[in-house]
Design an enzyme around this catalytic site. Sequence first.
Site, PDB file in Angstrom:
ATOM      1  N   SER A 141       0.816  -1.217   0.000  1.00 55.04           N
ATOM      2  CA  SER A 141       0.000   0.000   0.000  1.00 55.04           C
ATOM      3  C   SER A 141       0.851   1.270   0.000  1.00 55.04           C
ATOM      4  O   SER A 141       0.317   2.349   0.249  1.00 55.04           O
ATOM      5  CB  SER A 141      -0.930  -0.024   1.215  1.00 55.04           C
ATOM      6  OG  SER A 141      -0.174  -0.291   2.382  1.00 55.04           O
ATOM      7  N   LEU A 142       2.148   1.153  -0.278  1.00 54.16           N
ATOM      8  CA  LEU A 142       2.998   2.348  -0.312  1.00 54.16           C
ATOM      9  C   LEU A 142       2.763   3.134  -1.595  1.00 54.16           C
ATOM     10  O   LEU A 142       2.358   2.575  -2.617  1.00 54.16           O
ATOM     11  CB  LEU A 142       4.478   1.942  -0.244  1.00 54.16           C
ATOM     12  CG  LEU A 142       4.957   1.298   1.052  1.00 54.16           C
ATOM     13  CD1 LEU A 142       6.427   0.928   0.934  1.00 54.16           C
ATOM     14  CD2 LEU A 142       4.741   2.235   2.239  1.00 54.16           C
ATOM     15  N   CYS A 143       3.147   4.418  -1.541  1.00 52.35           N
ATOM     16  CA  CYS A 143       2.920   5.289  -2.687  1.00 52.35           C
ATOM     17  C   CYS A 143       4.081   5.174  -3.689  1.00 52.35           C
ATOM     18  O   CYS A 143       4.636   6.179  -4.120  1.00 52.35           O
ATOM     19  CB  CYS A 143       2.779   6.724  -2.222  1.00 52.35           C
ATOM     20  SG  CYS A 143       4.202   7.204  -1.224  1.00 52.35           S
ATOM     21  N   THR A 144       4.473   3.951  -3.998  1.00 46.08           N
ATOM     22  CA  THR A 144       5.502   3.768  -5.019  1.00 46.08           C
ATOM     23  C   THR A 144       5.193   2.508  -5.815  1.00 46.08           C
ATOM     24  O   THR A 144       4.767   1.485  -5.234  1.00 46.08           O
ATOM     25  CB  THR A 144       6.923   3.653  -4.407  1.00 46.08           C
ATOM     26  OG1 THR A 144       7.766   3.007  -5.369  1.00 46.08           O
ATOM     27  CG2 THR A 144       6.969   2.865  -3.123  1.00 46.08           C
ATOM     28  N   GLY A 145       5.392   2.596  -7.104  1.00 45.52           N
ATOM     29  CA  GLY A 145       5.093   1.470  -7.989  1.00 45.52           C
ATOM     30  C   GLY A 145       6.022   0.287  -7.775  1.00 45.52           C
ATOM     31  O   GLY A 145       5.740  -0.814  -8.252  1.00 45.52           O
TER      32      GLY A 145
END
Length: 428
Positions: free
Chosen positions: A369-373
């Site tokens: 769920s982190l904001c990185t692909g």
Amino acid sequence: MRIPMDSRILHDLSDHYDSFYLYDEKTILQRIQALREAFPEVEFLYSVKSNPHPEVLKTMLSHGFGTDAASLGEVLAASRCYEAIGDHEMPDRDRIFYSAPGKSRKDLLGAWQCAAIIADSPGEIRRIEEIAAEMDKKISIGVRINPAYTIGGTAGTGAPAKFGIDEEQFFSILESSGHPHLRINGIHVHLRSQMLNTALLINYHNYLFDMADRIEAAIGAPLDYINLGSGIGIPFTEQDREVDLSVLSGALKEHLRRRKENGKADTRIMIESGRYAPGKSGWYVTKVMDRKISRGKTFIVLNSTMNGFVRPSLVEMVRHLTDDPAPAAWEPFFTGLDTFQFLALRSGDEEVIPAGASEDGETVDLVGSLCTGVDVIASDIRMPHLEPGDLVIITNAGAYAAVMSPMQFASMEKPAQIFLAEDGTIRS
Ligand SMILES: Cc1ncc(COP(=O)(O)O)c(C=O)c1O
């Protein structure tokens, strides 16, 4: 693939935690016993860095392990732990061994009374000599040596290393009289972790015992201790096989017999081990938060992946960066492409289903769920159909797992670390 505990425990814990590590004491104890039975003459030191969880540390130290400390913090944690378990069998400075490059003056002053200090460079020997001279004391120290030997190579072919003092240089230091306040009474070597090839380990030990003989000849007395470092690996993939401990200990016994014949029976022989006992005891569990299909691809969004347990994500990174089917290990971050197995436990189910095993499976990416692909923990993996609330479980999470993961990233809630004691009680 079976998990060694009742799946109800995982369901119950997931009512309280969206992500957690579970360490199983029974597995740790079985593996401690395997080491101790195979090597009754050897003293084991627990490499705290692999898993410093207080309950894991307590389990290791209360079953006769000394300590391999890589920082002042680990020296003090071990000292407090021996105190807490009431083990006063020997002074801490005889059982806590502090070996690390680049120790500060504060580290040295903080550790010298409660740990055996292992000097890591000629400069560090000079700095410890200065401290001993200021205190007008004679201090015993060990020295980490970078031998003229490489694993799998031949004697006389050492590599440059940031660790230890080159063997050739060490002999000149022994001959010099530049450290009148120090007595060098032990040696320490560690060249490589995670070896499963018993013959390589035997060859490594052979070299170290030969080197110890030459050092003792130069000193004119037996060493108080020879610390052979670590190296004994654990199986990660389904194909990996355990080191043959009985064969390894048989070869070591020959060295001990020979040393006894040569009047060197009193030298303490030590092996360090981090991963061997706790490595296979740990499971990382994280909850499915969402599922979505984007242009035909199914993403299972988990609570905490890269930031909760970084190493499976690093496998993905290596896969992304190279086509090499067997990239070299980069321990303790990267062991191999098949290092971790993924399992699913669906809400209400008792049965844990390994990846690839389900008939109603689907091919998905397991993401976080982190904001990185790049927060991908497994791509194009065949999992049973998963819905929010189901659990994904990852194996081999007992060593170099929680401790290496960037849990502060994005200020997410950290995974809990839960200890399942042998008697079934749960501790955190
Ligand atoms: C000096 C030293 N000793 C022991 C270990 C523990 O290794 P393992 O966890 O593979 O037993 C390490 C690991 O990096 C190490 O650097």
